[in-house]
Design a protein around this motif. Structure first.
Motif, mmCIF file in Angstrom:
data_model
loop_
_atom_site.group_PDB
_atom_site.id
_atom_site.type_symbol
_atom_site.label_atom_id
_atom_site.label_comp_id
_atom_site.label_asym_id
_atom_site.label_seq_id
_atom_site.Cartn_x
_atom_site.Cartn_y
_atom_site.Cartn_z
ATOM 1 N N TYR A 14 0.830 -1.197 0.000
ATOM 2 C CA TYR A 14 0.000 0.000 0.000
ATOM 3 C C TYR A 14 0.875 1.261 0.000
ATOM 4 N N PHE A 61 -6.835 0.401 -3.655
ATOM 5 C CA PHE A 61 -7.347 0.830 -2.354
ATOM 6 C C PHE A 61 -8.791 0.406 -2.134
ATOM 7 N N MET A 62 -9.586 0.473 -3.198
ATOM 8 C CA MET A 62 -10.985 0.050 -3.048
ATOM 9 C C MET A 62 -11.127 -1.440 -3.330
ATOM 10 N N HIS A 63 -10.024 -2.093 -3.593
ATOM 11 C CA HIS A 63 -10.009 -3.543 -3.777
ATOM 12 C C HIS A 63 -10.885 -4.019 -4.917
ATOM 13 N N VAL A 71 -19.624 -6.669 -8.987
ATOM 14 C CA VAL A 71 -19.393 -5.337 -8.459
ATOM 15 C C VAL A 71 -18.682 -4.478 -9.491
ATOM 16 N N LYS B 18 -22.482 -4.950 1.154
ATOM 17 C CA LYS B 18 -21.434 -4.453 0.269
ATOM 18 C C LYS B 18 -21.989 -4.234 -1.135
ATOM 19 N N VAL B 76 -6.665 2.877 3.997
ATOM 20 C CA VAL B 76 -6.476 1.480 3.607
ATOM 21 C C VAL B 76 -5.630 0.760 4.664
ATOM 22 N N HIS B 79 -7.993 -0.216 7.414
ATOM 23 C CA HIS B 79 -8.744 -1.388 6.969
ATOM 24 C C HIS B 79 -7.892 -2.645 7.113
ATOM 25 N N LEU B 82 -7.509 -3.719 10.686
ATOM 26 C CA LEU B 82 -8.674 -4.410 11.236
ATOM 27 C C LEU B 82 -8.757 -5.828 10.695
ATOM 28 N N GLU B 83 -8.348 -6.016 9.470
ATOM 29 C CA GLU B 83 -8.395 -7.354 8.900
ATOM 30 C C GLU B 83 -7.476 -8.302 9.656
ATOM 31 N N GLY B 167 -16.870 -3.757 11.925
ATOM 32 C CA GLY B 167 -15.791 -4.030 10.988
ATOM 33 C C GLY B 167 -16.272 -3.890 9.564
ATOM 34 N N MET B 168 -17.452 -4.408 9.316
ATOM 35 C CA MET B 168 -18.017 -4.238 7.992
ATOM 36 C C MET B 168 -18.275 -2.761 7.736
ATOM 37 N N GLU B 171 -15.406 -1.127 6.466
ATOM 38 C CA GLU B 171 -15.160 -1.371 5.057
ATOM 39 C C GLU B 171 -15.953 -0.394 4.179
ATOM 40 N N LEU B 175 -14.627 2.447 1.609
ATOM 41 C CA LEU B 175 -15.002 2.559 0.201
ATOM 42 C C LEU B 175 -15.457 3.968 -0.119
ATOM 43 N N MET C 1 -13.014 -14.421 5.710
ATOM 44 C CA MET C 1 -13.056 -13.217 6.573
ATOM 45 C C MET C 1 -12.462 -13.562 7.930
ATOM 46 N N THR C 2 -11.590 -12.720 8.398
ATOM 47 C CA THR C 2 -10.939 -13.009 9.666
ATOM 48 C C THR C 2 -11.904 -12.810 10.819
ATOM 49 N N ILE C 4 -13.265 -11.477 14.164
ATOM 50 C CA ILE C 4 -13.098 -10.192 14.836
ATOM 51 C C ILE C 4 -13.891 -10.259 16.129
ATOM 52 N N PHE C 113 -32.742 -4.740 3.024
ATOM 53 C CA PHE C 113 -32.550 -3.765 4.098
ATOM 54 C C PHE C 113 -33.910 -3.271 4.581
ATOM 55 N N THR C 203 -30.384 -4.891 -4.621
ATOM 56 C CA THR C 203 -29.693 -5.844 -3.760
ATOM 57 C C THR C 203 -30.600 -7.007 -3.390
#
Ligand code: HEM
Ligand code: CU
Lengths: 99, 194, 662
Positions: A14, A61-63, A71, B18, B76, B79, B82-83, B167-168, B171, B175, C1-2, C4, C113, C203
């Motif tokens: 990064y 950065f936005m992956h 997406v 997301k 970033v 982020h 946190l990951e 955490g989400m 993200e 973004l 996903m890790t 948390i 949602f 969505t």
């Protein structure tokens, strides 16, 4: 959470990307000051540089590079739609009266 | 997400929130697209009175653009922290991002006041109007981003750590923040440099 | 996903709303069905208001040189009529269908949602009330030397610049006072509502589909919802910014659209129609979806050419972005653009025609049941074809320069909007009535409604074709005796009153049948899609178990097989199957988690009108109230869990084998 979710880059990566971004910005500002020398090439070069930075931030950065293709489609769809529509409007309002 | 038991979700493989967020970002392109289009149309026209080129200060704006660009890096990194569940670092980078954002905003406010003093006001001419609405709309986005970042930082502070749920959220805020940054990349070039 | 850290269970500052009945349960609900019903009633209320406005317009035009309304009042009425019908009636009624049906058709428990869904609804209400508060607080002043110089009544204190808000007419100089600000900001608020719901539906459709519900197995109505959501998501931002500019012009002295300051009124037209044409497809596609469900059911045949209908729908949505300047043939656009947009407008008629042929193919050779929903669906096809054809005549530029701004255009868009969209909506209202209320509507009254409506409709809008070609100008409050337009105008007004009577019949039927109608059988229409495989009225939890879908029209295939000649034969044991489904549907086995109700969507939504008033009246306190409501709402929302007493799951649910996105 899904297979398409590849590993994200490391912090060092990064930082390297950020350095590239910083250099590009420096070139942009330099171009601005040397506009007399570079001449008509400056605007297109500036646009290319901006697009480059844009792509880097979105991709890394936005992956988006690591994201599901769905997406990507949304984002690209929005971009393309906007570009086409607004190009037509701009041409119409700017040069349309000459056609 | 609601009841994982009975309902298999997300046949697309993208987390629902997301996905929704990316749809939102895609439409944001149209918001800024309309603004930039208007700006470019008027930029090509003749208008009386003082122009942006008479008042602006490229070194100053370059620095604040750079600040915003670097806030994307800190974002970033937050982020990333946190990951790997490094709570301490997450909060530090979050705060750093918010601070860089605030610096950018302060710069913009300073710039606007300077312009006003020099007689480049909202209704001076069509160009100044588009300039203020366009950059102001972006500034509003940055402001909202800073508020969100600080809120997230506060939650992390109070709970001694951010959870999966938040955490989400991190993200999404990330973004959003990067998006605000790329808009500025475009604006800096279109408004100031070209 | 890790992994948390776990969230600690935290108490909220505000206690959660808990009532299950009564007003508060409706205000705080996040249940898509209740939200759908509320959308429906609110939209119908606005439909009545808009209809009343139309009647006033028609009374004024019933005779030459009439004096029933003043010019100022006439302007206010036609502006509010158009704005109301489009933004407060048809769009939200479609949203009612989306909300109620979408999760049922894809076999989900709710939308993606739920609270955002409630937010959309309440923003719509807030925006509608804000817009209509112009009758209480708004002012429409007198431009110098203009016709408005007389005393302006309350009726005229409403927006008066047309639903299209053309500049500079809708600017401060020619529309002084605050009324047009109510319009600009009101539409802005309503736009937010639709935008939020578009994210939600996209969505939902992508991610909440049940097992086996591949994209190409989705009902057509769901597909059309999907297309509409994209149209909304990509067209609303454009008008939002344009309205933003209008507000700046009117409030802060800028001149984006005013030539005297170097601005560009034609730019407004571009931005408005860039939104405006996708908008007309936003209005019609839901009706396309509805009739695509009704026709196969009552023809007892599968929809003819399902993929063609789906792709044509998306074709329309896509090309719909590329035809906007056909509204500007008489404005300053280049000849190249005139040719191009004329062409693209002709092209868009092709996918529309494809759909018509699909519907005709569906009823062709079917065993038709001519009940009310079917009649409305058939009426829809007929009326929409007429409207579509006059649309194609507008695409011929030289012809259109004659037609534009005459009643011929008014005839066109009422044939597509009333004869198309609204007929489709009525069809759907009757069709799903048993599903929603568990009772049958009254068939005789339904048929009376239909016949009155189709007669009244054609009397009202048919003559407008020739009135327009004879030169009657739209948006004009009087016509002179010598023009000889009086006779047909009188007929038109009579037609309008027949439509009013038809609407009363509909309301009587609805009110009566809601309470006293026959109890609806489980699957009254022998229908095709899975929303009919659950009890009526729909239980709060929708499906007891996530259904598994094996084909298009899954429910039908559960009931019917095919013999050697390909004819549908009812499977043995279908009756038992239905009994069993009903039994299961009413008694879920596992514990069901539903999203809990919430106050915060309402709080946030009603913050927006305060911001609107703050801009109009330049009032800091009002702005503060608005901001505080948004903050409280946002904060409360962010800190309350979606479902009370349901721990966030420790692990991500496995996405399993359901990777069937194409
Ligand atoms: C076959 C497809 C269609 C074609 C080719 C078509 C073509 C056109 C054209 C060229 C105009 C501009 C006429 C003028 O102002 O001079 C127009 C106006 C209009 N159309 Fe259509 N149309 C079609 C379908 C629809 C549908 C499906 C709707 C709505 C559900 C619709 C709603 C409208 C409205 C509301 C206007 C008038 C806008 C205004 O000036 O206030 N049209 N149409
Ligand atoms: Cu159109």
């Amino acid at each position: 959470m899904s297979e398409t979710h590849k590993e994200h880059p490391s912090p060092t990566k990064y930082v390297q990307i950020a350095i590239v971004l910083a250099i590009l910005t420096a070139i942009e500002v330099a171009l601005y000051y040397t506009e007399d020398i570079v001449g008509a090439l400056a605007p297109p070069l500036l646009i290319i540089l901006a697009v480059g930075k844009f792509v880097i931030v979105v991709g890394w950065f936005m992956h988006l590079r690591y994201e599901n293709s769905l997406v990507n489609k949304f984002f690209a769809g929005g971009m393309i739609l906007a570009l086409i529509l607004f190009a037509i409007v701009m041409i119409e309002r700017a040069v349309g009266n000459f056609f | 997400m609601s009841d994982a038991h009975a309902y298999p979700h997300e046949p697309t493989g993208v987390e629902t929130r997301k996905l929704g967020f990316w749809v939102f970002l895609s439409t944001e392109i149209l918001f800024f697209g309309t603004l930039i289009t208007t700006f470019l149309i008027f930029k090509g026209r003749d208008f009386p009175g003082i122009k942006l080129t008479d008042v602006y200060d490229i070194p100053f704006t370059s620095v604040s653009s750079f600040v915003l660009l670097m806030s994307s890096l800190t974002m970033v990194l937050a982020h990333n922290a946190l990951e790997t569940n490094d709570q301490e670092k997450t909060r530090v980078w979050l705060l750093a991002t918010a601070m860089l954002g605030a610096v950018f905003l302060a710069g913009q406010i300073y710039e606007f006041t300077e312009f006003y003093h020099k007689g480049f006001e909202l209704s001076t001419n069509i160009f100044s109007s588009t300039f203020y609405v366009l950059t102001g709309f972006h500034g509003l986005h940055v402001f909202i981003g800073v508020v969100l970042l600080l809120a997230l930082w506060g939650i992390g502070q109070r709970q001694k750590g951010l959870s999966l749920n938040e955490g989400m959220n991190l993200e999404f805020i990330a973004l959003y923040w990067h998006f605000v940054d790329i808009v500025w990349i475009v604006l800096f070039t279109v408004v100031y440099l070209i | 996903m890790t992994k948390i850290i776990e969230p600690k269970k935290q108490r909220n500052i505000f206690s959660r709303p808990s009532s299950e009945e009564g007003v508060w349960s409706w205000i705080t609900t996040v249940d898509h069905k209740r939200i759908g019903i509320m959308y429906g009633y609110a939209a119908f209320f606005f439909l009545l208001v808009g209809g009343l406005e139309a009647l006033l317009l028609r009374i004024q035009l019933s005779q030459p040189d009439n004096n029933f309304l003043s010019a100022a009042e006439y302007n206010a009425m036609f502006t509010m009529h158009g704005t109301t019908m489009i933004f407060l009636a048809i769009m939200p009624i479609s949203a009612a269908f989306f909300n109620y049906l979408l999760p049922l058709q894809i076999g989900a428990r709710d939308v993606a949602f739920p609270r955002l869904n409630a937010l959309s609804f309440w923003i719509f209400i807030a925006g509608g009330l804000f817009l209509y508060s112009t009758f209480l607080f708004g002012t429409a002043g007198a431009p110098e030397g203009g016709y408005l110089a007389e005393e302006v009544s309350r009726l005229a204190s409403a927006p008066n610049g047309g639903w299209f808000g053309y500049q500079p007419n809708a600017g401060l100089k020619y529309s002084p006072g605050t009324a047009m600000d109510y319009w600009a900001i009101g539409l802005q608020i309503l736009g937010i509502a639709s935008l939020v719901s578009a994210f939600n539906f996209i969505t939902t459709i992508l991610n909440m589909r049940t097992k086996g519900m591949r994209l190409m197995r989705m009902p057509v109505f769901t597909w059309m919802t999907f297309a509409v959501s994209f149209l909304l998501a990509f067209s609303l931002p454009i008008i939002a910014i344009a309205l933003f500019f209008v507000t700046f012009d009117r409030q802060f002295g800028t001149t984006f659209f005013l030539t005297e300051g170097g601005g560009d009124p034609v730019l407004w037209q571009h931005l408005f129609w860039l939104f405006g044409h996708p908008e007309v497809y936003i209005l019609i596609l839901p009706a396309f979806g509805i009739v695509s469900e009704v026709l196969p059911t009552f023809s007892r045949k599968p929809l003819f050419g399902y993929p063609a209908i789906v792709f044509a729908g998306f074709g329309i949505a896509f090309i719909g972005f590329g035809v906007w300047a056909h509204h500007m043939f008489a404005s300053a656009i280049s000849p190249v653009a005139q040719a191009g947009f004329g062409l693209s407008t002709m092209i868009i008629a092709v996918p529309t025609g494809v759909k018509i042929f699909n519907w005709l193919g569906t009823i062709w050779g079917g065993r038709l049941t001519l009940n009310t929903p079917m009649l409305f669906a058939l009426g829809f096809i007929g009326m929409f074809v007429i409207g579509g054809l006059s649309g194609v005549t507008h695409s011929v530029v030289p012809a259109d320069t004659q037609q534009t701004d005459t009643y011929y255009i008014v005839a066109h868009f009422h044939y597509v909007l009333f004869g198309g969209a609204l007929f489709g909506i009525f069809s759907g209202l009757y069709f799903w009535f048993p599903k929603v209320w568990g009772r049958m509507y009254n068939e005789t009254m339904g048929k009376i409604h239909f016949w009155l409506m189709i007669i009244g409709f054609n009397l009202t809008f048919g003559p407008m074709h020739w009135l327009g070609l004879q030169g009657q100008v739209r948006r004009t409050w009087v016509y002179a005796e010598e023009t000889n337009l009086g006779f047909w105008n009188l007929i038109v007004t009579i037609g309008a009153f027949i439509l009013a009577i038809a609407t009363l019949v509909f309301m009587a039927n609805w009110i009566y049948s809601r309470r006293k109608g026959e109890v609806a059988p489980f699957d009254p229409w022998d229908a095709r899609t899975i929303e009919w495989s659950i009890p009526s009225p729909t239980p709060v939890w929708n499906f007891s178990n996530a259904p598994e879908v094996k084909s298009l029209d899954d429910f039908w295939h559960q009931k019917y097989g095919e013999d050697e000649d390909g004819r549908a034969v009812r499977r043995e044991g279908t009756d038992e199957l239905l009994l069993q489904l009903e039994e299961e549907g009413l008694n879920p086995k596992e514990e069901i988690h539903l999203p809990s109700p919430s106050y915060f969507p309402v709080v946030m939504a009603f913050g927006l009108p305060f911001l609107g008033y703050a801009i109009i009246y330049k009032s800091i306190p009002l702005a503060l109230i608005g901001v505080i409501m948004l903050l409280i709402g946002g904060f409360g929302w962010g800190t309350e869990p979606l479902e009370e007493e349901f721990e966030s799951s420790e692990e991500e649910p496995e996405s399993g084998e359901s990777k069937n996105y194409e």
